[in-house]
Enzyme design. Structure first.
Site, short mmCIF file in Angstrom:
data_model
loop_
_atom_site.label_atom_id
_atom_site.label_comp_id
_atom_site.label_asym_id
_atom_site.label_seq_id
_atom_site.Cartn_x
_atom_site.Cartn_y
_atom_site.Cartn_z
N ASP A 37 9.37 -15.50 46.57
CA ASP A 37 9.71 -15.53 48.00
C ASP A 37 10.85 -14.59 48.39
O ASP A 37 11.48 -14.77 49.43
CB ASP A 37 10.09 -16.95 48.43
CG ASP A 37 8.93 -17.92 48.32
OD1 ASP A 37 7.77 -17.46 48.40
OD2 ASP A 37 9.17 -19.13 48.12
N LYS A 83 10.35 -8.84 31.14
CA LYS A 83 9.82 -10.17 31.45
C LYS A 83 10.61 -10.71 32.64
O LYS A 83 11.75 -11.17 32.50
CB LYS A 83 9.97 -11.12 30.26
CG LYS A 83 9.41 -10.60 28.93
CD LYS A 83 10.53 -10.22 28.03
CE LYS A 83 10.13 -9.87 26.62
NZ LYS A 83 8.87 -9.44 26.28
N HIS A 116 12.65 -16.25 19.97
CA HIS A 116 12.45 -15.04 20.77
C HIS A 116 13.65 -14.73 21.67
O HIS A 116 13.65 -13.77 22.42
CB HIS A 116 11.18 -15.23 21.62
CG HIS A 116 10.57 -13.97 22.11
ND1 HIS A 116 10.23 -13.78 23.44
CD2 HIS A 116 10.23 -12.82 21.48
CE1 HIS A 116 9.69 -12.59 23.60
NE2 HIS A 116 9.69 -11.98 22.43
N LYS A 164 17.29 -13.59 23.23
CA LYS A 164 18.05 -12.34 23.13
C LYS A 164 19.32 -12.46 23.95
O LYS A 164 19.26 -12.62 25.18
CB LYS A 164 17.22 -11.16 23.63
CG LYS A 164 15.86 -11.02 22.94
CD LYS A 164 14.92 -10.15 23.77
CE LYS A 164 13.58 -9.98 23.11
NZ LYS A 164 12.79 -11.22 23.04
N ASP A 169 33.62 -12.49 23.73
CA ASP A 169 34.79 -13.30 24.14
C ASP A 169 34.45 -14.40 25.13
O ASP A 169 35.32 -14.86 25.88
CB ASP A 169 35.88 -12.39 24.73
CG ASP A 169 36.55 -11.51 23.68
OD1 ASP A 169 36.48 -11.86 22.49
OD2 ASP A 169 37.13 -10.48 24.05
N HIS A 171 7.70 -3.94 28.62
CA HIS A 171 8.31 -5.00 27.83
C HIS A 171 9.19 -5.92 28.65
O HIS A 171 9.68 -6.93 28.16
CB HIS A 171 9.14 -4.38 26.68
CG HIS A 171 9.49 -5.37 25.62
ND1 HIS A 171 10.78 -5.83 25.43
CD2 HIS A 171 8.73 -5.98 24.69
CE1 HIS A 171 10.79 -6.69 24.43
NE2 HIS A 171 9.57 -6.82 23.96
#
Length: 505
Positions: free
Chosen positions: A408, A403, A161, A163, A168, A401
């Site tokens: 705090d 996440k 999952h 991404k 470079d 979508h």
């Protein structure tokens, strides 16, 4: 076909033959690149810290990837769970091809669950001498892929999952977005509320090293071992298709976003705004894709150690939120110590995976009784249609979508991790822990300002029954049932909620 797949799929568990070895560009050897020359002087002013630039706007997020590919001089390392063969998907593939034509080495690692319909394009790219393409936990039977779940479920059920998009070894984009029109606002259908960050500095080599271990893992197979060998003609066809798509009326906004973006100019001139903070990459061991990773190596375990015990506030945003009883108990323990907890996930109307919503729905009352605030994102588009190339486990049809979560007002996480059993135990995940009060406070503030205007707040009556409130043109509207859902859909959710499938969600 089932018999054939039964015979073929176990071969994917055998050692991979004839796989080339490669590694990320050394950070110091990239100092002569355009990115290196622009970034290193900035790093000297913030020793030990990474520069973080948020990419909340969907078209800007796509433009950033395209322009990062165009400014790369030596290497591009690209890793995604889903890559659609739509406008933005094909155009970004062509950007990788264009970079290789300039002499840039390109490594593309994709989870095979989200590549449906792209076999020809991936094989064409792999025919280029400077492009390598590998598929994580691949399906030997290419169509229909679901046969792999019947014949090798324990492996096929585990997906990559992660991404990331790294140029470079100097700059990387990490976050929640996959590659496809709905993730970048280039479609009239689904528009995700999503979040990526561009990072420069010491966290970038961490991402590159992590890419290397996934690239060399026992689950990463060269497409040449799975797909028919393509020719130069196939690669030219990809180029022609991308040129045609650029002229498509549906691509107008996307093309304009790239043309008008000052992203690269500001990045190279040192004027792009960054939040400088200590940043640590966290990820799962790729062995998790074969069920061979230890619990202490799980990203969820590392997150707990890094983030520590909250003192006052936790704000959590997760499109797929399945706390399980253990999660409810953990949240309850925090709430009992006076910790304020706010959670945003998708509503039933907005989600693309009903089973996941069922896993969340049966825990709502218990969470609310502990004083935890629950918000559910409204459906953002009236024409939500799930893209089937996402596979059976979602991530391609929800309003929400992103996440991320904040603790705090001091530190935050952003990445691919959903708060559900699948992300914890089955899928591999990747993200950043960023010690930034400025960025963390923005998440807390969202629950006070923007989220109540775009989501339903779930509450309990004195009799312990659920109801939902939303603001419509400044007026408060109350719903006694899940908003914008019918009896059959709600009944289906109830049935799913009593099935023993929570561990799969």
């Amino acid at each position: 076909m089932i018999l054939l797949s039964t015979l073929l799929l176990p071969a994917c568990a055998l050692p991979i033959a004839d796989r080339s070895e490669s590694s990320a560009l050394n950070f110091n050897s990239a100092l002569d690149t355009r990115l290196g020359q622009a970034i290193v002087p900035q790093l000297e002013s913030y020793p030990g810290k990474s520069g973080i630039h948020t990419l909340a706007n969907p078209r800007n997020a796509f433009a950033a990837r395209v322009l990062l590919a165009r400014v790369a001089d030596r290497t591009l390392d690209v890793q995604y769970y889903i890559w659609h063969g739509d406008i933005t998907g094909i155009l970004l593939l062509e950007e990788l091809h264009g970079a290789a034509e300039r002499g840039v080495r390109v490594r593309l690692l994709l989870d095979d669950n989200g590549t449906s319909g792209l076999d020809a394009e991936l094989a064409a790219l792999a025919s280029h001498p400077l492009i390598e393409v590998r598929l994580f936990n691949p399906f030997v039977v290419r169509n229909p892929k679901w046969l792999g779940y019947l014949t090798d479920f324990s492996r096929a059920n585990r997906r990559m999952h992660n991404k990331s998009f790294t140029a470079d070894n100097q700059a990387t984009i990490v976050g929640g977005r996959n590659v496809g029109d709905e993730y970048f606002g280039a479609t009239a259908g689904v528009l995700f509320a999503d979040l990526d960050v561009l990072a420069i500095g010491p966290v970038v080599p961490e991402v590159s090293n992590d890419f290397d271990r996934y690239w060399a893992s026992a689950s990463a197979y060269p497409v040449e071992q799975l797909l028919p060998i393509a020719s130069d003609t196939d690669l030219h066809q990809l180029e022609r298709r991308a040129l045609e798509l650029e002229k498509d009326k549906a691509a107008t906004d996307y093309v304009r976003a790239i043309a008008e973006s000052d992203f690269v100019r500001e990045l190279l001139s040192g004027t792009l705004e960054f939040d400088w903070a200590k940043t640590r990459m966290v990820s799962d061991n790729p062995a998790k894709g074969l069920g061979k990773s230890k619990k202490e190596d799980f990203l969820a375990h590392k997150l707990g150690e890094i983030l520590g015990e909250p003192k006052s506030r936790v704000a959590l945003i997760s499109p797929y939120f399945v706390p399980t009883q253990a999660g409810v108990d953990a949240f309850a323990a925090l709430a009992s110590h006076g910790i304020e907890i706010s959670i945003l996930t998708n509503s039933l109307d907005a989600t693309d995976v009903a089973a996941v919503h069922a896993g969340y729905a049966k825990r709502r009352k218990a969470l609310l009784r502990e004083g935890i605030q629950l918000y559910e994102m409204r459906r953002l588009s009236p024409d939500v249609e799930r893209n089937q190339s996402a596979g059976p486990f979602g991530s391609s049809g929800s309003s929400l979508h992103a996440k991320t979560f904040a603790v705090d007002g001091e530190r935050m996480f952003v990445g691919s991790f959903n708060f559900d059993p699948r992300s914890i135990n089955l899928n591999t995940e990747l993200g950043f822990v960023i010690e930034s009060p400025a960025l963390s406070e923005k998440i807390h503030e969202a629950f006070e300002e923007t989220i109540p205007l775009n989501a339903y707040e779930v509450r309990l009556t004195e009799n312990g029954e659920l109801y939902w409130i939303e603001y419509v043109d400044g007026d408060l509207v109350r719903h006694e049932q899940e908003p914008n859902t019918g009896f059959l859909k709600r009944t289906g959710i109830f049935i799913l909620s009593i099935l023993p499938i929570e561990w799969l969600l």
